[in-house]
Write a protein that holds these residues in place. Structure first.
Motif, short mmCIF file in Angstrom:
data_model
loop_
_atom_site.label_atom_id
_atom_site.label_comp_id
_atom_site.label_asym_id
_atom_site.label_seq_id
_atom_site.Cartn_x
_atom_site.Cartn_y
_atom_site.Cartn_z
N CYS A 23 0.92 -1.23 0.00
CA CYS A 23 0.05 -0.06 0.08
C CYS A 23 0.62 1.22 0.14
CB CYS A 23 -0.92 0.00 1.09
SG CYS A 23 -2.11 -1.39 1.07
N ARG A 24 1.89 1.50 -0.90
CA ARG A 24 2.72 2.47 -0.90
C ARG A 24 2.47 3.19 -2.26
NH1 ARG A 24 8.66 1.25 0.36
NH2 ARG A 24 8.96 3.43 0.18
N ASP A 25 1.52 2.91 -2.98
CA ASP A 25 1.30 3.42 -4.40
C ASP A 25 2.64 3.68 -5.25
OD1 ASP A 25 -1.21 3.45 -3.74
OD2 ASP A 25 -1.34 5.75 -3.37
N LEU A 26 3.54 2.45 -5.27
CA LEU A 26 4.73 2.76 -5.89
C LEU A 26 4.61 2.46 -7.59
CD1 LEU A 26 6.67 0.30 -3.66
CD2 LEU A 26 6.72 2.73 -3.74
N ASP A 27 5.38 3.20 -8.36
CA ASP A 27 5.18 2.80 -9.74
C ASP A 27 6.22 1.15 -9.87
OD1 ASP A 27 8.12 2.92 -9.84
OD2 ASP A 27 8.25 4.91 -10.55
N ALA A 28 6.18 0.83 -11.19
CA ALA A 28 6.46 -0.50 -11.35
C ALA A 28 7.88 -0.72 -10.96
CB ALA A 28 6.40 -1.06 -12.94
N ALA A 29 8.72 -0.14 -11.35
CA ALA A 29 10.28 -0.40 -10.68
C ALA A 29 10.44 -0.24 -9.50
CB ALA A 29 11.24 0.71 -11.42
N SER A 30 10.01 0.60 -8.79
CA SER A 30 9.86 0.71 -7.31
C SER A 30 9.41 -0.52 -6.72
CB SER A 30 9.35 2.08 -6.76
OG SER A 30 10.04 3.23 -7.29
N LEU A 31 8.13 -0.81 -7.27
CA LEU A 31 7.31 -2.00 -6.69
C LEU A 31 8.36 -3.45 -6.94
CD1 LEU A 31 4.98 -3.40 -5.42
CD2 LEU A 31 3.87 -3.48 -7.79
N ARG A 32 8.95 -3.41 -7.90
CA ARG A 32 9.92 -4.55 -7.92
C ARG A 32 10.91 -4.49 -7.06
NH1 ARG A 32 8.84 -3.48 -13.63
NH2 ARG A 32 7.36 -4.93 -14.48
N ARG A 33 11.44 -3.60 -6.76
CA ARG A 33 12.48 -3.19 -5.84
C ARG A 33 12.08 -3.86 -4.49
NH1 ARG A 33 14.08 1.17 -8.92
NH2 ARG A 33 13.08 2.56 -7.63
N ALA A 34 10.79 -3.10 -3.91
CA ALA A 34 10.09 -3.22 -2.76
C ALA A 34 9.84 -4.96 -2.58
CB ALA A 34 9.02 -2.46 -2.64
N LEU A 35 9.38 -5.54 -3.60
CA LEU A 35 9.17 -6.91 -3.43
C LEU A 35 10.38 -7.83 -3.14
CD1 LEU A 35 6.65 -7.36 -6.43
CD2 LEU A 35 6.11 -7.69 -3.87
N ALA A 36 11.37 -7.18 -3.76
CA ALA A 36 12.89 -7.95 -3.79
C ALA A 36 13.22 -7.65 -2.17
CB ALA A 36 13.64 -7.50 -4.65
N GLU A 37 13.04 -6.65 -1.55
CA GLU A 37 13.64 -6.23 -0.36
C GLU A 37 12.96 -7.04 0.76
OE1 GLU A 37 13.19 -1.86 -0.12
OE2 GLU A 37 14.63 -1.63 -1.68
N ALA A 38 11.79 -7.29 0.57
CA ALA A 38 10.85 -8.00 1.64
C ALA A 38 11.89 -9.29 2.26
CB ALA A 38 9.74 -8.49 1.20
N ASP A 39 11.87 -9.32 3.60
CA ASP A 39 12.60 -10.39 4.43
C ASP A 39 11.43 -11.23 5.05
OD1 ASP A 39 13.99 -11.74 6.24
OD2 ASP A 39 14.86 -10.09 7.06
N ARG A 40 11.51 -12.62 4.24
CA ARG A 40 10.74 -13.46 4.89
C ARG A 40 10.49 -13.95 6.38
NH1 ARG A 40 8.13 -18.92 2.02
NH2 ARG A 40 7.01 -19.59 3.62
N SER A 41 11.83 -13.79 6.88
CA SER A 41 11.68 -13.96 8.54
C SER A 41 11.08 -12.88 9.36
CB SER A 41 13.31 -13.89 8.95
OG SER A 41 13.79 -12.69 8.88
#
Length: 284
Positions: free
Chosen positions: A249-267
């Motif tokens: 829910c951060r209203d990111l553009d496509a490039a920023s969203l891909r980075r955000a998805l990659a940054e997530a930490d499953r732990s």
């Protein structure tokens, strides 16, 4: 990139409680301008068999803020939309007429034909009759837009608390494959911020799922609704867009969203969720 309002208020409350029936508060969704239809990306041949029809038949179970916004926009795009909730079709006559949808029973919404959208609380999923989805053809796309809120709404669900991801848990409950989408955008943003393809800074939405054609259908739907579609991976990757993660829910553009998805930490899944629920409490 969009930003959340800093001071609590009606818009912030709408954002914090993105769900109503799929959420934490109730209230009408304001009318908005007509959504422009956008040029589609090219789906696979199997997906075109669905999308080449004049209109899709879409059932939406749950008529809270997110369910209503989706129904409103999808009806404006020309799809046949059936709306259902736990209170029955009589409770939806006025709303459905206003937005161009059809009130229906839950069973009729599931049998709508092409797409079923689950816009209900996680705790309500086991209340759906197992027979509803048992004979549903594989070609029917089921979209889960929900989020698990154990402290604020859903109570504890043991399997999820022990580590099972919520969307695979939902898929297990209904006995049908799922696509995860629309769970990481606020109702207000979904209502107001769709834009034509190619618009600079166009908000992106990620879609997770295991069936390539079903996922392609939903990616196309995201684009038609005015958002850049991003393939978020398999259903097991859907934790990357759940509450509190960098992509939530951060209203990111496509490039920023891909980075955000990659940054997530499953732990940190539980930590992310706990922190988001605390933010919701403070804003209500």
């Amino acid at each position: 990139m969009g930003h959340r309002p800093k001071a609590p208020g009606p818009a912030r409350r709408d954002q914090a409680a993105r769900e109503d029936e799929e959420g934490l508060t109730e209230g009408p969704v304001p009318a908005r301008r007509h959504l422009r239809r956008h040029e589609p990306s090219q789906p696979s041949r199997a997906t075109r068999e669905v999308w080449d029809m004049a209109h899709l038949k879409i059932g939406i179970i749950g008529t809270g803020s997110m369910g209503e916004v989706l129904a409103r926009h999808l009806a404006k795009l020309g799809h046949r939309v059936l709306m259902a909730n736990a209170r029955g079709p009589e409770s939806l006559k006025e709303l459905a007429e206003k937005i161009g949808a059809t009130p229906a029973s839950v069973a009729d919404a599931v049998q709508a034909g092409d797409i079923v959208i689950l816009a209900i609380p996680t705790k309500a999923v086991p209340r759906l009759s197992p027979e509803l989805f048992s004979n549903l053809p594989d070609r029917v796309v089921v979209i889960d837009i929900g989020n698990y809120h154990p402290k604020l709404r859903d109570g504890r669900i043991e399997a999820i608390d022990q580590g099972q991801l919520d969307s695979p848990w939902v898929a297990q409950q209904i006995g049908h494959p799922l696509i995860k989408a629309f769970n990481n955008i606020f109702a207000k943003s979904l209502l107001e911020k769709g834009a034509p393809k190619g618009t600079p800074g166009r908000i992106a939405l990620s879609v997770c799922g295991d069936a390539p054609d079903a996922k392609a259908t939903v990616l196309r739907l995201v684009d038609d609704l005015g958002f850049d579609p991003v393939d978020g991976g398999t259903l097991k990757d859907s934790w990357r867009q759940q509450p509190g993660t960098p992509a939530y829910c951060r209203d990111l553009d496509a490039a920023s969203l891909r980075r955000a998805l990659a940054e997530a930490d499953r732990s940190r899944i539980v930590e992310y969720r706990t922190e988001q629920e605390a933010r919701i409490r403070r804003s209500m």
